[in-house]
Design an enzyme around this catalytic site. Structure first.
Site, PDB file in Angstrom:
ATOM      1  N   ASP A 245       0.882  -1.241   0.056  1.00  0.00           N
ATOM      2  CA  ASP A 245      -0.108  -0.122   0.117  1.00  0.00           C
ATOM      3  C   ASP A 245       0.957   1.329   0.210  1.00  0.00           C
ATOM      4  OD1 ASP A 245      -1.974   1.788   0.097  1.00  0.00           O
ATOM      5  OD2 ASP A 245      -2.640   1.210   2.183  1.00  0.00           O
TER       6      ASP A 245
ATOM      7  N   ASP B 280      -1.801   5.099  -5.861  1.00  0.00           N
ATOM      8  CA  ASP B 280      -2.165   4.220  -4.589  1.00  0.00           C
ATOM      9  C   ASP B 280      -2.307   2.912  -4.881  1.00  0.00           C
ATOM     10  OD1 ASP B 280      -2.864   3.083  -2.056  1.00  0.00           O
ATOM     11  OD2 ASP B 280      -4.818   4.375  -2.536  1.00  0.00           O
TER      12      ASP B 280
END
Length: 389
Positions: A73, A248
């Site tokens: 992440d 992201d």
């Protein structure tokens, strides 16, 4: 239970609010001495956009080291994994105990309503370096004892935790830089066929062919942002104002604000042949079926055109979003749009997610405050000396 891909389709994961609650001090462990020269650590990835819904790395943590599957992440800073402390909504995995009474609590919330609550601890991470040696730095991360996934915490988390690789000082990348182990450079390569690789450090960064864009300060948080971009479809402007974009890897799909999203949908629909028929499908909001079931995106990509993002922060900096970078073929053999309405998902920025970053090496260079990408196969090993198309 909904699969991970469908679950992530509701709201982009990875963007977070982090609240640290200092109750005392973080337990201290001897840190690895700073090194005079930095190296690159490389990891193989598992997972995919569909049906898994995320890409994850195996991190060996503790002494003796045990493997943990952590969701990669770049949209959040704190790494955490499930601990027993006691556990209220346990992820599968860890038997690690959270220390008491010396502790620093954390509570972290994500925009998809997932959350993690626990304490900060330090322990050794075994990192495989490209020279075939290992280094075992002591790093700070979250020992989570209450994780909530899905509505009212009803879903089981698919991995043991999360690998926070954002720009903040608590991220693993920042800690490795501070200890002199790797440079503050991160790269990942997500394969359309599943898996891929991840690296910390700059040894694997190509010396040519990379499209570079200066990092911009995101108006919505400490995210990796190449700034604003103008959106094109089949090289024609869609007539929407430039939009702020963030990268992201914690988001399965790509999210555009309502105006550019609707413009993309209209352009796509206007260019499709009559052989594709729109159909209701639980996988994603917009799907089509063909005259026969599709086996992969490559069976149907000729029906669709590329999107382009032209970034103001780079010279001739354009990212081509091929059909395979915004479409999936699901288990029903339908083709579905993997770009979602970010406004409906209550997002304040446009998110480039995993689906759009597939089969591109994406580089987050915090040393030079720039983002880069170069297209090529991501099915090769991270130990490759070069990245070739």
């Amino acid at each position: 239970m909904a699969d991970a891909a469908a679950r992530r389709a509701q709201v982009a994961g990875g963007l977070l609010i982090l609240i640290l609650l200092p109750l005392a001090h973080t337990p201290s462990h001897a840190a690895t001495p700073a090194r005079s020269s930095s190296s690159t650590a490389a990891f193989q990835l598992q997972g995919d956009v569909y049906p898994t819904g995320h890409y994850y790395a195996t991190m060996n943590i503790g002494n003796p080291a045990k493997p943990y599957f952590l969701d990669v992440d770049t949209g959040s800073d704190l790494t955490w994994l499930q601990c027993d402390a006691p556990c209220q909504s346990c992820n599968k995995g860890s038997n690690q105990k959270c220390p008491s009474p010396q502790q620093c609590d954390y509570r972290i919330k994500y925009t998809d309503s997932a959350s993690s609550t626990g304490v900060l601890i330090t322990d050794n991470f075994t990192l495989p370096l490209r020279n075939s040696s290992n280094v075992r730095p002591s790093l700070t991360f979250g020992c989570g004892y209450d994780q909530q996934v899905g509505k009212n915490g009803a879903l089981q988390a698919a991995t043991d935790g999360l690998l926070g690789l954002g720009r903040g000082s608590i991220s693993l990348l920042s800690q490795l830089k501070k200890q002199g182990i790797t440079k503050n450079v991160l790269g990942h390569c997500l394969s359309t066929s599943g898996g891929g690789f991840l690296f910390f450090g700059d040894d694997l960064v190509p010396t040519s062919r990379v499209t570079w864009v200066s990092m911009a300060r995101s108006t919505s948080g400490n995210y990796y942002s190449p700034g604003s971009a103008t959106l094109y479809f089949d090289r024609r402007s869609l007539g929407v104002k430039p939009m702020e974009v963030v990268f992201d890897s914690g988001s399965t799909y790509t999210y555009f604000a309502s105006q550019p999203y609707q413009a993309v949908v209209s352009a796509l629909k206007g260019g499709l042949s009559k052989s594709l028929q729109q159909v209701s499908d639980p996988s994603l909001p917009l799907c089509w079926k063909g005259q026969k079931a599709f086996k992969s995106v490559f069976d149907v990509k000729k029906e669709f055109k590329s999107l382009f993002l032209s970034f103001a922060n780079g010279k001739n900096a354009v990212m081509e979003i091929l059909p395979e970078n915004y479409l999936i073929v699901n288990k029903n053999g339908n083709v579905c749009l993997g770009i979602l309405d970010g406004t409906a998902a209550k997002l304040s920025v446009n998110v480039i997610g995993d689906i759009t970053m597939q089969d591109q090496m994406v580089i987050y260079d915090n040393e030079k405050t720039q983002l880069g990408w170069v297209r090529g196969s991501c099915s090769r090993s991270a130990k490759s000396m070069s990245f070739l198309p």
